[in-house]
Design a protein around this motif. Structure first.
Motif, PDB file in Angstrom:
ATOM      1  N   ILE A 176      43.808  51.859  66.599  1.00 11.71           N
ATOM      2  CA  ILE A 176      45.241  51.903  66.916  1.00 11.71           C
ATOM      3  C   ILE A 176      46.011  50.798  66.217  1.00 11.71           C
ATOM      4  O   ILE A 176      47.224  50.829  66.151  1.00 11.71           O
ATOM      5  CB  ILE A 176      45.515  51.844  68.433  1.00 11.71           C
ATOM      6  CG1 ILE A 176      45.224  50.440  68.977  1.00 11.71           C
ATOM      7  CG2 ILE A 176      44.782  52.905  69.195  1.00 11.71           C
ATOM      8  CD1 ILE A 176      46.065  50.095  70.176  1.00 11.71           C
ATOM      9  N   CYS A 177      45.286  49.811  65.702  1.00 11.42           N
ATOM     10  CA  CYS A 177      45.942  48.687  65.040  1.00 11.42           C
ATOM     11  C   CYS A 177      46.596  49.150  63.745  1.00 11.42           C
ATOM     12  O   CYS A 177      45.988  49.874  62.954  1.00 11.42           O
ATOM     13  CB  CYS A 177      44.926  47.581  64.748  1.00 11.42           C
ATOM     14  SG  CYS A 177      45.652  46.172  63.876  1.00 11.42           S
ATOM     15  N   GLN A 178      47.811  48.694  63.505  1.00 16.34           N
ATOM     16  CA  GLN A 178      48.503  49.058  62.267  1.00 16.34           C
ATOM     17  C   GLN A 178      47.759  48.551  61.037  1.00 16.34           C
ATOM     18  O   GLN A 178      47.954  49.041  59.937  1.00 16.34           O
ATOM     19  CB  GLN A 178      49.934  48.529  62.271  1.00 16.34           C
ATOM     20  CG  GLN A 178      50.038  47.017  62.146  1.00 16.34           C
ATOM     21  CD  GLN A 178      51.468  46.537  62.071  1.00 16.34           C
ATOM     22  OE1 GLN A 178      52.413  47.281  62.293  1.00 16.34           O
ATOM     23  NE2 GLN A 178      51.649  45.273  61.766  1.00 16.34           N
ATOM     24  N   LEU A 193      40.887  48.285  73.660  1.00 18.04           N
ATOM     25  CA  LEU A 193      41.465  49.380  72.875  1.00 18.04           C
ATOM     26  C   LEU A 193      40.642  49.586  71.615  1.00 18.04           C
ATOM     27  O   LEU A 193      40.063  48.641  71.073  1.00 18.04           O
ATOM     28  CB  LEU A 193      42.910  49.054  72.493  1.00 18.04           C
ATOM     29  CG  LEU A 193      43.882  48.833  73.650  1.00 18.04           C
ATOM     30  CD1 LEU A 193      45.199  48.282  73.131  1.00 18.04           C
ATOM     31  CD2 LEU A 193      44.101  50.124  74.419  1.00 18.04           C
ATOM     32  N   ASP A 194      40.637  50.794  71.132  1.00 15.75           N
ATOM     33  CA  ASP A 194      39.979  51.090  69.870  1.00 15.75           C
ATOM     34  C   ASP A 194      40.739  50.396  68.745  1.00 15.75           C
ATOM     35  O   ASP A 194      41.971  50.434  68.710  1.00 15.75           O
ATOM     36  CB  ASP A 194      39.974  52.608  69.652  1.00 15.75           C
ATOM     37  CG  ASP A 194      39.219  52.979  68.399  1.00 15.75           C
ATOM     38  OD1 ASP A 194      39.841  52.965  67.315  1.00 15.75           O
ATOM     39  OD2 ASP A 194      38.015  53.276  68.507  1.00 15.75           O
ATOM     40  N   THR A 195      40.013  49.763  67.823  1.00 20.38           N
ATOM     41  CA  THR A 195      40.669  49.062  66.720  1.00 20.38           C
ATOM     42  C   THR A 195      41.449  50.011  65.816  1.00 20.38           C
ATOM     43  O   THR A 195      42.316  49.572  65.071  1.00 20.38           O
ATOM     44  CB  THR A 195      39.649  48.266  65.876  1.00 20.38           C
ATOM     45  OG1 THR A 195      38.656  49.156  65.398  1.00 20.38           O
ATOM     46  CG2 THR A 195      39.017  47.158  66.683  1.00 20.38           C
ATOM     47  N   PRO A 252      50.518  47.018  73.222  1.00 18.82           N
ATOM     48  CA  PRO A 252      51.164  48.338  73.273  1.00 18.82           C
ATOM     49  C   PRO A 252      51.973  48.510  74.551  1.00 18.82           C
ATOM     50  O   PRO A 252      51.593  48.037  75.622  1.00 18.82           O
ATOM     51  CB  PRO A 252      49.986  49.314  73.247  1.00 18.82           C
ATOM     52  CG  PRO A 252      48.841  48.543  72.690  1.00 18.82           C
ATOM     53  CD  PRO A 252      49.060  47.115  73.100  1.00 18.82           C
ATOM     54  N   CYS A 304      43.055  44.120  70.097  1.00 20.17           N
ATOM     55  CA  CYS A 304      42.430  45.344  70.620  1.00 20.17           C
ATOM     56  C   CYS A 304      41.263  45.021  71.559  1.00 20.17           C
ATOM     57  O   CYS A 304      41.152  45.615  72.639  1.00 20.17           O
ATOM     58  CB  CYS A 304      41.934  46.216  69.468  1.00 20.17           C
ATOM     59  SG  CYS A 304      43.261  46.871  68.443  1.00 20.17           S
TER      60      CYS A 304
END
Length: 160
Positions: A40-42, A36-38, A135, A31
């Motif tokens: 969004i991480c699964q 990216l904002d963390t 992504p 991220c």
């Protein structure tokens, strides 16, 4: 070993039924590098889970007592951030005469963790899933792992 979770029988991260251990730490490099904002991480929710310290003896007993599991998978976060604990567990299994596959899921690439890979090679039957999640990239099936990976830049490699 410090872990965030344990799944006694996992059928999605490797081609063989596995004991899945969710490692305890992640630097969220996937991220951060992509700004990216963390969230969004699964694995973002997993990072909030309590950390448990489970002795190697207990993890070995859970694995060896289960006739279904044939491999150990360590992932969920970033196992290379706790390489000493990973090596300790792997060494314990080998000392007990168990040479089952150990599969590590990492967001790093081989050149970023070459010294860690060198430490693990001596134990044999070690497989690593390399590569960051990106992504929007297409998925790809990996024949070494026997699973479909989230990004086409990710790949499994037998390191020992």
């Amino acid at each position: 070993m410090r872990i965030k979770g344990i799944q006694l029988e996992d059928f999605v991260n490797y081609k063989l039924p596995s004991l899945f251990l969710a490692s305890a730490y992640c630097d969220f490099k996937c991220c951060r590098e992509q700004h990216l904002d963390t969230g969004i991480c699964q694995n973002a929710p997993l990072a909030q889970a309590p950390t448990q310290d489970v002795p190697d003896t207990v993890l070995y007993e859970k694995f060896s007592a289960n006739p279904i599991t044939k491999a150990v998978v360590i992932g969920g976060m970033e196992p290379f951030l706790q390489i000493d604990e990973v090596e300790s567990l792997l060494s314990f299994f080998r000392e007990k005469g168990d040479h089952s596959p150990f599969v590590l899921y990492t967001g790093y690439y081989p050149e970023e963790v070459s010294e860690h890979l060198a430490r693990l090679r001596k134990y044999g039957n070690v497989i690593v899933k390399f590569g960051r999640y990106i992504p929007g990239r297409p998925e790809r099936y990996d024949g070494i792992l026997g699973v479909t990976l989230s990004s086409d830049n990710q790949f499994g490699k037998i390191i020992a």
